[in-house]
Design an enzyme around this catalytic site. Structure first.
Site, PDB file in Angstrom:
ATOM      1  N   ASP A  27       0.789  -1.248   0.000  1.00 27.25           N
ATOM      2  CA  ASP A  27       0.000   0.000   0.000  1.00 27.25           C
ATOM      3  C   ASP A  27       0.818   1.294   0.000  1.00 27.25           C
ATOM      4  OD1 ASP A  27      -1.912  -1.951   0.202  1.00 27.25           O
ATOM      5  OD2 ASP A  27      -2.812  -1.232   2.057  1.00 27.25           O
ATOM      6  N   LYS A 132      -6.612  -4.906  -3.148  1.00 30.15           N
ATOM      7  CA  LYS A 132      -7.277  -5.537  -2.003  1.00 30.15           C
ATOM      8  C   LYS A 132      -8.339  -4.600  -1.424  1.00 30.15           C
ATOM      9  CE  LYS A 132      -3.583  -4.213   1.270  1.00 30.15           C
ATOM     10  NZ  LYS A 132      -4.349  -3.451   2.235  1.00 30.15           N
ATOM     11  N   CYS A 165      -2.281  -2.233   7.845  1.00 29.68           N
ATOM     12  CA  CYS A 165      -2.209  -3.194   6.733  1.00 29.68           C
ATOM     13  C   CYS A 165      -0.996  -4.113   6.799  1.00 29.68           C
ATOM     14  CB  CYS A 165      -2.296  -2.457   5.401  1.00 29.68           C
ATOM     15  SG  CYS A 165      -3.937  -1.739   5.159  1.00 29.68           S
TER      16      CYS A 165
END
Ligand code: TIU
Length: 224
Positions: A27, A132, A165
């Protein structure tokens, strides 16, 4: 003989095989690292995450030079938000939240400028990018299938944020039998205390979720 390397990680050194190891970059998106994205809308100072960029570049360059599998992830949703739980959309009572217009396009929406990975860490040709919908990179994605097809057993983990995350993904990976080595200077949090504790939690209890090293140790391990 497979090429085996040892990384001087905590709580103890750990072996990894080049052919069975992937660098997972989680990310590193404009929405988390640049002003005007999701991170800032949540009330965070995004500059705190930017110190991870240079170490991530070091790790990425080293992994590519060594021929490791490199996989990137992005958190985000379909334009129609059909894959976003209503509870995630309403969380925080934000004036501007997921799906709303921001300076980098609609926040956390696939295809919008803010959803993209920062230019400094742009995926190279052939490197899988996993989109995701959740915090974990295994939830409702084909990451596990890709890793299994490539017979990957070890994940070198970079990205943001450490306690959200990165932690969620490391926990998911650990339960699926992967060995995770988190590079401390390549993961970042908006909260310095969460960064410190998040790292401690991974390597505590004999490495309950995995190992902790840094970009320098990773480069040294690849050169050894
Ligand atoms: N808010 C926060 O710390 N993180 C996220 O929402 N997503 C990720 O960590 N990528």
């Amino acid at each position: 003989m497979p090429a085996t390397h040892v990384i001087n990680a905590e709580p103890y050194p750990v072996k990894f095989e080049l052919a069975a190891t992937a660098l997972l970059v989680i990310d590193m998106q404009k929405d988390f690292l640049e002003p005007g994205g999701f991170g800032e809308m949540l009330g965070n100072d995004v500059s705190l995450l930017r110190k991870t960029i240079a170490p991530c570049q070091t790790a990425l360059n080293a992994a590519r030079s060594a021929g490791l599998t490199v996989i990137h992830t992005r958190e985000g949703h379909r334009a129609d938000l059909a894959d976003a739980p209503p509870t995630k959309l309403s969380r925080g009572n934000l004036a501007t939240g997921i799906g709303d217009d921001g300076p980098m396009g609609r926040i956390l929406i696939r295809g919008e400028p803010g959803h993209d990975i920062i230019a400094e860490l742009a995926p190279a040709e052939g490197e899988p990018v996993i989109d995701k919908p959740g915090k974990g990179a295994f939830y409702e994605t084909d990451l596990d299938l890709i890793l299994k097809n490539k017979t990957i057993r070890t994940l070198i983990v970079c990205g943001v944020t450490t306690e959200v995350c990165v932690h969620t993904t490391v926990r998911e990976a650990n339960d699926r039998g992967y060995e995770c080595i988190v590079l401390e200077d390549c993961v970042g949090s908006y909260f310095p205390e969460f960064q410190r504790i998040g790292i401690e939690m991974i390597k505590a209890q004999g490495g309950i979720f995995g190992w902790v090293a840094d970009s320098k140790k990773f480069v040294e391990a690849l050169q050894s």
